[in-house]
Design an enzyme around this catalytic site. Sequence first.
Site, short mmCIF file in Angstrom:
data_model
loop_
_atom_site.label_atom_id
_atom_site.label_comp_id
_atom_site.label_asym_id
_atom_site.label_seq_id
_atom_site.Cartn_x
_atom_site.Cartn_y
_atom_site.Cartn_z
N GLN A 33 0.86 -1.20 0.00
CA GLN A 33 0.00 0.00 0.00
C GLN A 33 0.89 1.24 0.00
O GLN A 33 1.70 1.45 0.91
CB GLN A 33 -0.92 0.04 1.22
CG GLN A 33 -1.93 1.18 1.06
CD GLN A 33 -2.78 1.45 2.28
OE1 GLN A 33 -2.26 1.68 3.36
NE2 GLN A 33 -4.09 1.43 2.11
N TYR A 40 -5.79 10.75 4.11
CA TYR A 40 -4.41 11.07 3.72
C TYR A 40 -4.42 11.92 2.42
O TYR A 40 -5.48 12.28 1.92
CB TYR A 40 -3.59 9.78 3.61
CG TYR A 40 -3.45 9.10 4.97
CD1 TYR A 40 -2.67 9.69 5.96
CD2 TYR A 40 -4.14 7.94 5.29
CE1 TYR A 40 -2.56 9.10 7.23
CE2 TYR A 40 -4.04 7.36 6.55
CZ TYR A 40 -3.25 7.94 7.51
OH TYR A 40 -3.15 7.38 8.76
N ARG A 50 -7.56 2.36 -2.77
CA ARG A 50 -8.44 2.33 -1.59
C ARG A 50 -9.20 3.65 -1.48
O ARG A 50 -8.62 4.72 -1.62
CB ARG A 50 -7.62 2.10 -0.32
CG ARG A 50 -8.52 1.77 0.87
CD ARG A 50 -7.76 1.40 2.13
NE ARG A 50 -8.42 0.29 2.78
CZ ARG A 50 -8.44 0.11 4.11
NH1 ARG A 50 -7.82 0.95 4.92
NH2 ARG A 50 -9.07 -0.91 4.64
N GLY A 77 -8.93 -6.18 9.42
CA GLY A 77 -7.88 -5.54 10.20
C GLY A 77 -7.82 -6.18 11.57
O GLY A 77 -7.04 -7.11 11.83
C1 LIG Z 1 -3.42 -0.58 13.88
C2 LIG Z 1 -4.13 -0.20 12.61
C3 LIG Z 1 -3.40 0.42 11.61
C4 LIG Z 1 -4.00 0.79 10.41
N1 LIG Z 1 -3.24 1.32 9.39
C5 LIG Z 1 -3.78 1.50 8.16
C6 LIG Z 1 -2.97 1.82 7.03
O1 LIG Z 1 -1.74 1.92 7.10
N2 LIG Z 1 -3.59 1.98 5.84
C7 LIG Z 1 -4.94 1.86 5.70
O2 LIG Z 1 -5.46 2.03 4.60
N3 LIG Z 1 -5.73 1.53 6.76
C8 LIG Z 1 -5.18 1.32 7.97
N4 LIG Z 1 -5.96 0.90 9.01
C9 LIG Z 1 -7.38 0.65 8.80
C10 LIG Z 1 -7.62 -0.82 8.49
O3 LIG Z 1 -7.09 -1.16 7.21
C11 LIG Z 1 -9.13 -1.12 8.48
O4 LIG Z 1 -9.75 -0.28 7.53
C12 LIG Z 1 -9.77 -0.91 9.82
O5 LIG Z 1 -9.05 -1.58 10.85
C13 LIG Z 1 -11.21 -1.43 9.83
O6 LIG Z 1 -11.21 -2.81 9.52
P1 LIG Z 1 -11.54 -3.89 10.67
O7 LIG Z 1 -12.91 -3.56 11.17
O8 LIG Z 1 -11.46 -5.22 9.99
O9 LIG Z 1 -10.51 -3.71 11.72
C14 LIG Z 1 -5.38 0.56 10.22
C15 LIG Z 1 -6.10 -0.04 11.26
C16 LIG Z 1 -5.49 -0.44 12.42
C17 LIG Z 1 -6.30 -1.15 13.48
#
Ligand SMILES: Cc1cc2nc3c(=O)[nH]c(=O)nc-3n(C[C@H](O)[C@H](O)[C@H](O)COP(=O)(O)O)c2cc1C
Length: 380
Positions: free
Chosen positions: A112, A192, A240, A332
Amino acid sequence: MNATTTPDTHQHDCLFQPFSIGRMTLKNRLAVAPMTRISASDNGCATEQMARYYSAFAKGGFGLLITEGIYTDKAYSQGYWNQPGLSDHQQRDAWAKVVEAVHQDGGRMVAQLMHAGALSQGNPYRSDTLGPSAVRPKGQQMTFYRGKGEYSIPRAMLDDEITEAINGFAAAAVCAKQAGFDGVEIHGANGYLLDQFLSEGINLRNDRYGGDIERRLRLIIEVVQAVRTAVGSEFTLGLRISQGKVNDFTHKWRNAETDAALIFSALANLPIDYVHTTEFEAWQSAFGNGPCLAALARQYAGLPVIANGSLHDPTRATDLIVSGQADAVSLGRGALAHADWPTRVHNGASFDEFDPGILSPIANLANEHRHRKERARPLL
Ligand SMILES: Cc1cc2nc3c(=O)[nH]c(=O)nc-3n(C[C@H](O)[C@H](O)[C@H](O)COP(=O)(O)O)c2cc1C
């Protein structure tokens, strides 16, 4: 589960059907969502610890791993201290080892690519920040990424700085290809830089990059085109997109489905292979009534869609795919709770709740390792 019920192990079969995105063939519909873990070396190189972390998800059965957001240049793109980069050959070669480990464990891996723009809160290369316009971002910097207090007011990007950012994405994508990644995902979501340009109220420009939605989409379009030109037609390229932002979770596009139609229809004409949507709860209507965001992306962009957002209950993930609203799902927190989530679903095993202590007080891998050790809960 009590002794009288038998798990229906075929209930989630659709999650395990192979799938192709661009030239990349996935063994199933299950992806690890991008997660920033600020665990790279001080010069932005991925580490052996990161290789072990990522390969655990591949061992656990995820067909696709999307990396954390990787910075693209040594100017204004870096968002967090110890975020990994793909901005030089050393960083490229460090990622090559991670990718190799993941491939050995049977996973595919997409990098990414991310430019933090005005949300940058830790960049050794610059002490100021850039954005579409000089508007201070809402909210507070993220403490679990070592931030503190308000965000800085960014400087509005000049034309040559926009060009530099675009070139950074293209060069980083070439490094990703050379490192052996199966594709790249451009981070156009979550507040971002690219999402800042897309967002009214944040983008106040009146040049070709600001104004109506077509103009606010211009930077995304130019980045996609530059990346595609740089990597050629056979390398998988995704984008994304979200409504919510890390500093404004509940943000919604002002003109609801009208905006969704404009945005996703514009993507239909771009040389991308998939769209990755993210919402708090992926299955919910995007605007209070009507389809969810993933379904809108599929409808208007006509591309494969990876849906994200609280899909760790396998029934929710299955429903989204069976109903044709998404082609694959990314997890995530569910993946952090169980690196072997796919294997568990396949075997009808049980699940634990996600433990936020893994990411607290700092969301890096050293902290996660310590937290798991104290509780005798290994990653895999
Ligand atoms: C610790 C953490 C770091 C994340 N870093 C990014 C990232 O670098 N890029 C991104 O697009 N989303 C990032 N996210 C968002 C996740 O990709 C995801 O959209 C979010 O956790 C919701 O999904 P979930 O309900 O399955 O956790 C991050 C989420 C978490 C929990």
